[in-house]
Write an enzyme that holds these catalytic residues in place. Sequence first.
Site, PDB file in Angstrom:
ATOM      1  CD  GLN A 122     -25.958  32.584  -3.338  1.00 29.62           C
ATOM      2  OE1 GLN A 122     -25.658  32.158  -2.225  1.00 29.62           O
ATOM      3  NE2 GLN A 122     -25.186  33.421  -4.016  1.00 29.62           N
TER       4      GLN A 122
ATOM      5  CB  CYS B   2     -23.825  38.348  -3.718  1.00 31.16           C
ATOM      6  SG  CYS B   2     -24.986  36.986  -3.791  1.00 31.16           S
ATOM      7  CG  LEU B   3     -20.221  33.375  -5.060  1.00 31.56           C
ATOM      8  CD1 LEU B   3     -20.186  31.908  -4.637  1.00 31.56           C
ATOM      9  CD2 LEU B   3     -18.957  33.768  -5.795  1.00 31.56           C
TER      10      LEU B   3
ATOM     11  N   GLY C 216     -19.578  31.736   1.031  1.00 34.37           N
ATOM     12  CA  GLY C 216     -20.884  31.207   1.414  1.00 34.37           C
ATOM     13  C   GLY C 216     -21.728  30.987   0.181  1.00 34.37           C
TER      14      GLY C 216
ATOM     15  CG  HIS D 218     -28.745  34.393  -0.676  1.00 35.20           C
ATOM     16  ND1 HIS D 218     -29.102  34.975  -1.874  1.00 35.20           N
ATOM     17  CD2 HIS D 218     -27.426  34.672  -0.510  1.00 35.20           C
ATOM     18  CE1 HIS D 218     -28.052  35.571  -2.396  1.00 35.20           C
ATOM     19  NE2 HIS D 218     -27.021  35.408  -1.588  1.00 35.20           N
TER      20      HIS D 218
ATOM     21  CG  HIS E   3     -24.636  37.453   2.146  1.00 37.36           C
ATOM     22  ND1 HIS E   3     -24.371  38.634   1.492  1.00 37.36           N
ATOM     23  CD2 HIS E   3     -24.803  36.521   1.170  1.00 37.36           C
ATOM     24  CE1 HIS E   3     -24.386  38.424   0.183  1.00 37.36           C
ATOM     25  NE2 HIS E   3     -24.638  37.144  -0.038  1.00 37.36           N
ATOM     26  CD  GLU E   4     -24.378  32.751   1.839  1.00 28.47           C
ATOM     27  OE1 GLU E   4     -25.262  32.347   1.051  1.00 28.47           O
ATOM     28  OE2 GLU E   4     -23.424  33.445   1.450  1.00 28.47           O
TER      29      GLU E   4
END
Length: 158
Positions: A51, A90-91, A46, A136, A132-133
């Site tokens: 991000q 997480c990226l 995701g 963000h 999660h997304e």
Amino acid sequence: MALRIIVKDPDPVLRQVCKPVPKITPNIHKLLDDMAQTMYDAQGVGLAAPQVGILKRVIVMDVGDDNGLIELINPEIVSKEGEQLGPEGCLSIPGLSGDVRRANKVTVKGLNRNGEEITITGEELLARCIQHEVDHLNGVLFTDLASKVYPNEAEPEE
């Protein structure tokens, strides 16, 4: 399509609340395409627009199930059921994972790239990814919610 640079914590852009997308334009289509390519290149499941430094309510996800690539503009979680506790990474926070309690089943509404309203219900990993997304988009990171944070290479302690 182009790879975008993934913003890393503690960049303040990750803590800002994103603005809704008022109109779907070719720039939004390019953002969706670039985000998907960036997510796949980074081997993530995701990615949210902040991000990649864009404060718009746009997310992409692909958890490897039958849904394939999911693109959502202005997503809003409309229902949550059950509970799960599991690891997240997480990226934007490389090297760390954490145990996060989430709903086990969620339903999200949003727009697809054509401006059509879509509803997706996900369970387990997809439910975790959706939450999660969407977090963000509201400036929330998994480390804010984790009961325990640990290096990726380490196993969580019991």
